[in-house]
Design a protein around this motif. Structure first.
Motif, PDB file in Angstrom:
ATOM      1  N   ALA A 173       0.816  -1.212   0.000  1.00  0.00           N
ATOM      2  CA  ALA A 173       0.000   0.000   0.000  1.00  0.00           C
ATOM      3  C   ALA A 173       0.850   1.262   0.000  1.00  0.00           C
ATOM      4  CB  ALA A 173      -0.929  -0.014   1.211  1.00  0.00           C
ATOM      5  N   SER A 174       2.032   1.215   0.619  1.00  0.00           N
ATOM      6  CA  SER A 174       2.889   2.403   0.672  1.00  0.00           C
ATOM      7  C   SER A 174       3.303   2.852  -0.727  1.00  0.00           C
ATOM      8  CB  SER A 174       4.141   2.120   1.515  1.00  0.00           C
ATOM      9  OG  SER A 174       4.885   1.031   0.977  1.00  0.00           O
ATOM     10  N   ALA A 175       3.566   1.892  -1.628  1.00  0.00           N
ATOM     11  CA  ALA A 175       3.946   2.233  -3.001  1.00  0.00           C
ATOM     12  C   ALA A 175       2.758   2.811  -3.765  1.00  0.00           C
ATOM     13  CB  ALA A 175       4.496   1.008  -3.712  1.00  0.00           C
ATOM     14  N   VAL A 176       1.572   2.265  -3.514  1.00  0.00           N
ATOM     15  CA  VAL A 176       0.366   2.782  -4.163  1.00  0.00           C
ATOM     16  C   VAL A 176       0.109   4.214  -3.718  1.00  0.00           C
ATOM     17  CG1 VAL A 176      -2.125   2.478  -4.419  1.00  0.00           C
ATOM     18  CG2 VAL A 176      -0.617   0.476  -4.373  1.00  0.00           C
ATOM     19  N   LYS A 177       0.258   4.480  -2.431  1.00  0.00           N
ATOM     20  CA  LYS A 177       0.059   5.834  -1.912  1.00  0.00           C
ATOM     21  C   LYS A 177       1.071   6.806  -2.504  1.00  0.00           C
ATOM     22  CE  LYS A 177      -1.965   4.390   2.509  1.00  0.00           C
ATOM     23  NZ  LYS A 177      -1.810   4.371   3.993  1.00  0.00           N
ATOM     24  N   TYR A 178       2.271   6.320  -2.753  1.00  0.00           N
ATOM     25  CA  TYR A 178       3.310   7.179  -3.332  1.00  0.00           C
ATOM     26  C   TYR A 178       2.896   7.642  -4.730  1.00  0.00           C
ATOM     27  CZ  TYR A 178       7.877   8.767  -4.917  1.00  0.00           C
ATOM     28  OH  TYR A 178       8.909   9.531  -5.413  1.00  0.00           O
ATOM     29  N   VAL A 179       2.363   6.726  -5.546  1.00  0.00           N
ATOM     30  CA  VAL A 179       1.924   7.093  -6.897  1.00  0.00           C
ATOM     31  C   VAL A 179       0.711   8.007  -6.828  1.00  0.00           C
ATOM     32  CG1 VAL A 179       1.144   6.224  -9.127  1.00  0.00           C
ATOM     33  CG2 VAL A 179       2.862   4.949  -7.832  1.00  0.00           C
ATOM     34  N   LEU A 180      -0.223   7.683  -5.941  1.00  0.00           N
ATOM     35  CA  LEU A 180      -1.389   8.553  -5.772  1.00  0.00           C
ATOM     36  C   LEU A 180      -0.960   9.970  -5.397  1.00  0.00           C
ATOM     37  CD1 LEU A 180      -3.844   6.212  -3.807  1.00  0.00           C
ATOM     38  CD2 LEU A 180      -4.282   7.216  -6.056  1.00  0.00           C
ATOM     39  N   GLY A 181      -0.019  10.068  -4.463  1.00  0.00           N
ATOM     40  CA  GLY A 181       0.432  11.377  -3.995  1.00  0.00           C
ATOM     41  C   GLY A 181       1.163  12.178  -5.049  1.00  0.00           C
ATOM     42  N   ALA A 182       1.705  11.495  -6.076  1.00  0.00           N
ATOM     43  CA  ALA A 182       2.427  12.194  -7.145  1.00  0.00           C
ATOM     44  C   ALA A 182       1.484  12.728  -8.214  1.00  0.00           C
ATOM     45  CB  ALA A 182       3.444  11.259  -7.786  1.00  0.00           C
ATOM     46  N   SER A 183       0.205  12.377  -8.113  1.00  0.00           N
ATOM     47  CA  SER A 183      -0.770  12.838  -9.094  1.00  0.00           C
ATOM     48  C   SER A 183      -1.179  14.279  -8.816  1.00  0.00           C
ATOM     49  CB  SER A 183      -2.007  11.937  -9.054  1.00  0.00           C
ATOM     50  OG  SER A 183      -3.060  12.499  -9.798  1.00  0.00           O
ATOM     51  N   GLU A 184      -1.546  14.994  -9.858  1.00  0.00           N
ATOM     52  CA  GLU A 184      -2.023  16.366  -9.695  1.00  0.00           C
ATOM     53  C   GLU A 184      -3.404  16.405  -9.065  1.00  0.00           C
ATOM     54  OE1 GLU A 184      -1.754  18.406 -13.404  1.00  0.00           O
ATOM     55  OE2 GLU A 184       0.440  18.435 -13.403  1.00  0.00           O
ATOM     56  N   ASP A 185      -4.122  15.277  -9.120  1.00  0.00           N
ATOM     57  CA  ASP A 185      -5.454  15.212  -8.513  1.00  0.00           C
ATOM     58  C   ASP A 185      -5.623  13.823  -7.887  1.00  0.00           C
ATOM     59  OD1 ASP A 185      -8.112  15.287  -7.784  1.00  0.00           O
ATOM     60  OD2 ASP A 185      -8.793  16.235  -9.640  1.00  0.00           O
ATOM     61  N   PRO A 186      -5.029  13.602  -6.698  1.00  0.00           N
ATOM     62  CA  PRO A 186      -5.083  12.277  -6.071  1.00  0.00           C
ATOM     63  C   PRO A 186      -6.494  11.750  -5.846  1.00  0.00           C
ATOM     64  CG  PRO A 186      -3.474  13.673  -4.975  1.00  0.00           C
ATOM     65  CD  PRO A 186      -4.241  14.564  -5.910  1.00  0.00           C
ATOM     66  N   GLU A 187      -7.422  12.617  -5.479  1.00  0.00           N
ATOM     67  CA  GLU A 187      -8.791  12.167  -5.200  1.00  0.00           C
ATOM     68  C   GLU A 187      -9.460  11.642  -6.463  1.00  0.00           C
ATOM     69  OE1 GLU A 187     -11.069  15.091  -3.186  1.00  0.00           O
ATOM     70  OE2 GLU A 187      -9.760  15.148  -1.418  1.00  0.00           O
ATOM     71  N   ARG A 188      -9.273  12.365  -7.568  1.00  0.00           N
ATOM     72  CA  ARG A 188      -9.854  11.898  -8.831  1.00  0.00           C
ATOM     73  C   ARG A 188      -9.217  10.586  -9.253  1.00  0.00           C
ATOM     74  NH1 ARG A 188      -9.488  14.984 -14.725  1.00  0.00           N
ATOM     75  NH2 ARG A 188     -10.259  13.200 -15.958  1.00  0.00           N
ATOM     76  N   LEU A 189      -7.905  10.488  -9.116  1.00  0.00           N
ATOM     77  CA  LEU A 189      -7.205   9.258  -9.495  1.00  0.00           C
ATOM     78  C   LEU A 189      -7.692   8.092  -8.646  1.00  0.00           C
ATOM     79  CD1 LEU A 189      -5.026   7.903 -11.196  1.00  0.00           C
ATOM     80  CD2 LEU A 189      -3.336   8.599  -9.489  1.00  0.00           C
ATOM     81  N   ALA A 190      -7.896   8.331  -7.365  1.00  0.00           N
ATOM     82  CA  ALA A 190      -8.389   7.274  -6.479  1.00  0.00           C
ATOM     83  C   ALA A 190      -9.787   6.828  -6.890  1.00  0.00           C
ATOM     84  CB  ALA A 190      -8.386   7.770  -5.035  1.00  0.00           C
ATOM     85  N   ARG A 191     -10.637   7.780  -7.270  1.00  0.00           N
ATOM     86  CA  ARG A 191     -11.997   7.430  -7.709  1.00  0.00           C
ATOM     87  C   ARG A 191     -11.955   6.600  -8.985  1.00  0.00           C
ATOM     88  NH1 ARG A 191     -13.086  12.860  -6.760  1.00  0.00           N
ATOM     89  NH2 ARG A 191     -13.173  13.262  -9.015  1.00  0.00           N
ATOM     90  N   GLU A 192     -11.118   7.014  -9.927  1.00  0.00           N
ATOM     91  CA  GLU A 192     -11.074   6.337 -11.227  1.00  0.00           C
ATOM     92  C   GLU A 192     -10.517   4.921 -11.135  1.00  0.00           C
ATOM     93  OE1 GLU A 192      -8.904   8.789 -13.926  1.00  0.00           O
ATOM     94  OE2 GLU A 192     -10.531  10.248 -14.164  1.00  0.00           O
ATOM     95  N   THR A 193      -9.635   4.693 -10.174  1.00  0.00           N
ATOM     96  CA  THR A 193      -9.014   3.373 -10.045  1.00  0.00           C
ATOM     97  C   THR A 193      -9.598   2.532  -8.917  1.00  0.00           C
ATOM     98  OG1 THR A 193      -7.292   4.318  -8.613  1.00  0.00           O
ATOM     99  CG2 THR A 193      -6.820   4.189 -10.983  1.00  0.00           C
ATOM    100  N   GLY A 194     -10.437   3.146  -8.079  1.00  0.00           N
ATOM    101  CA  GLY A 194     -10.985   2.424  -6.935  1.00  0.00           C
ATOM    102  C   GLY A 194      -9.970   2.172  -5.845  1.00  0.00           C
ATOM    103  N   LEU A 195      -8.888   2.978  -5.845  1.00  0.00           N
ATOM    104  CA  LEU A 195      -7.814   2.803  -4.862  1.00  0.00           C
ATOM    105  C   LEU A 195      -7.774   4.014  -3.928  1.00  0.00           C
ATOM    106  CD1 LEU A 195      -5.039   1.412  -7.228  1.00  0.00           C
ATOM    107  CD2 LEU A 195      -6.414   0.120  -5.592  1.00  0.00           C
ATOM    108  N   SER A 196      -8.729   4.087  -3.033  1.00  0.00           N
ATOM    109  CA  SER A 196      -8.783   5.199  -2.097  1.00  0.00           C
ATOM    110  C   SER A 196      -7.631   5.132  -1.110  1.00  0.00           C
ATOM    111  CB  SER A 196     -10.109   5.187  -1.337  1.00  0.00           C
ATOM    112  OG  SER A 196     -10.081   6.111  -0.263  1.00  0.00           O
ATOM    113  N   ASP A 197      -6.964   6.246  -0.899  1.00  0.00           N
ATOM    114  CA  ASP A 197      -5.844   6.325   0.035  1.00  0.00           C
ATOM    115  C   ASP A 197      -6.262   5.909   1.444  1.00  0.00           C
ATOM    116  OD1 ASP A 197      -3.510   6.878   1.259  1.00  0.00           O
ATOM    117  OD2 ASP A 197      -3.424   8.992   0.772  1.00  0.00           O
ATOM    118  N   HIS A 198      -7.544   6.071   1.769  1.00  0.00           N
ATOM    119  CA  HIS A 198      -8.021   5.812   3.136  1.00  0.00           C
ATOM    120  C   HIS A 198      -8.543   4.391   3.320  1.00  0.00           C
ATOM    121  CE1 HIS A 198      -7.616  10.105   3.661  1.00  0.00           C
ATOM    122  NE2 HIS A 198      -8.443  10.317   2.653  1.00  0.00           N
ATOM    123  N   GLU A 199      -8.709   3.644   2.214  1.00  0.00           N
ATOM    124  CA  GLU A 199      -9.314   2.318   2.324  1.00  0.00           C
ATOM    125  C   GLU A 199      -8.471   1.230   1.673  1.00  0.00           C
ATOM    126  OE1 GLU A 199     -13.128   2.716   0.552  1.00  0.00           O
ATOM    127  OE2 GLU A 199     -13.826   4.233   1.963  1.00  0.00           O
TER     128      GLU A 199
END
Length: 316
Positions: free
Chosen positions: A7-33
């Motif tokens: 999960a730490s690596a996934v969070k790293y990629v999410l955090g590098a996105s310009e819009d982490p929340e949108r990226l999480a929604r599109e991939t179903g990979l919420s940083d909190h879940e």
């Protein structure tokens, strides 16, 4: 696609996105879940969407060039606290499962050069280019000076332009379409004492890593999964796992089996499935399973199941 990513690596990629929340929604990979381990195919999609969202066709390379060692925690610190680069890469090979499973590591030496290869459970070019940037960032911080690889190999097709890759990796010798991603160094450079060498900390981190490593898939299971998809020869499988054919045979022998024995078992399982279809002639099945002819198939099937393919199909 086999393998999982921490999960730490996934969070790293999410955090590098310009819009982490949108990226999480599109991939179903919420940083909190996020679960502790994420399937590699989901992370493959994450890389692709992150690059598109950032409008950066070289997203993986960009992220690798900017990597600050320590972001991946335990695995990074295991590397940095080792005594030499050889020891650091050894620690990475033994404990990479803390960060990702699937694929394999390889190590080979020839004429004063050492090649470290890493096959990934994905061919996503962003993951591939980031991988080598991450490893080189660790090398340069650990050594306290720039170290240039003699050769860089990438398990991806050559892009239209790749000058940025040569510049990022500091090596003019960059090849594409390789069986695994690889970095080649001079053997003498791998014996350089590392600036952060700390044997006490390294020992503590190794104990912690041993607790966190997921259960390792046996080589028998890895080979069977490969054979079920490819039915290739030993040399092709060895290239897939980025090790030598002899080494692959040794690993199977340790588990009480062999390449030939596992291949026959997989062929037997596939033969039973195909015979159950009812519509495939045995000559076609023999060809699909890689036998030299129908007679060789019948002999092999009888050795395994004690009856002929025709008897099996008829329920005898």
């Amino acid at each position: 696609m086999n393998g999982t990513i921490a999960a730490s690596a996934v969070k790293y990629v999410l955090g590098a996105s310009e819009d982490p929340e949108r990226l999480a929604r599109e991939t179903g990979l919420s940083d909190h879940e996020l679960p502790s381990r994420v399937p590699a195919d989901a992370v493959d999609e994450l890389w692709t969407r992150a690059a598109r969202l950032n409008g950066d066709p070289d997203f993986g390379l960009t992220l690798g060039r900017a990597y600050q060692p320590g972001a991946f925690g335990l695995l990074d610190f295991l590397f940095l606290s080792s005594d030499t680069l050889a020891g650091a890469f050894g620690a990475a090979v033994r404990n990479v499962g803390v960060l990702s499973t699937g694929g394999s590591y390889g190590w080979s030496e020839h004429d004063g050069l050492v090649t470290l290869s890493r096959s990934l459970p994905t061919q996503n070019r962003h993951a591939v280019t980031f991988l080598l940037g991450w490893q080189l960032a660790l090398v340069r911080v650990a050594a306290g000076k720039p170290i240039t690889p003699v050769h860089v190999g990438l398990a991806m097709p050559a892009p239209h332009r790749h000058g940025d890759l040569a510049e990022a990796y500091g090596s003019p010798a960059v090849d594409f379409g390789r069986p695994a991603n690889s970095l080649t160094f001079r053997r003498s450079e791998l014996e350089i004492p590392l600036v952060g060498a700390d044997p006490v900390t390294a020992a503590m981190l190794r104990r912690r890593a041993a607790q966190l490593l997921p259960a390792e898939e046996s080589w028998r299971d890895r080979v069977r999964a490969y054979q079920a998809q490819h039915l290739g020869d030993l040399e092709a499988a060895a290239r897939h796992f980025a090790i030598s054919p002899r080494r692959l045979q040794e690993l199977l022998k340790r588990e009480g089996t062999s390449w030939r024995r596992e291949l026959e078992a997989v062929r037997g399982d596939l033969a039973v499935e195909m015979l159950g279809d009812g519509s495939l002639p045995t000559a076609v099945i023999a060809r699909r399973l890689g036998y030299s002819d129908e007679r060789a198939f019948r002999r092999a099937f009888r050795r395994t199941y004690g009856r002929s393919p025709q008897q099996h199909r008829g329920g005898a």
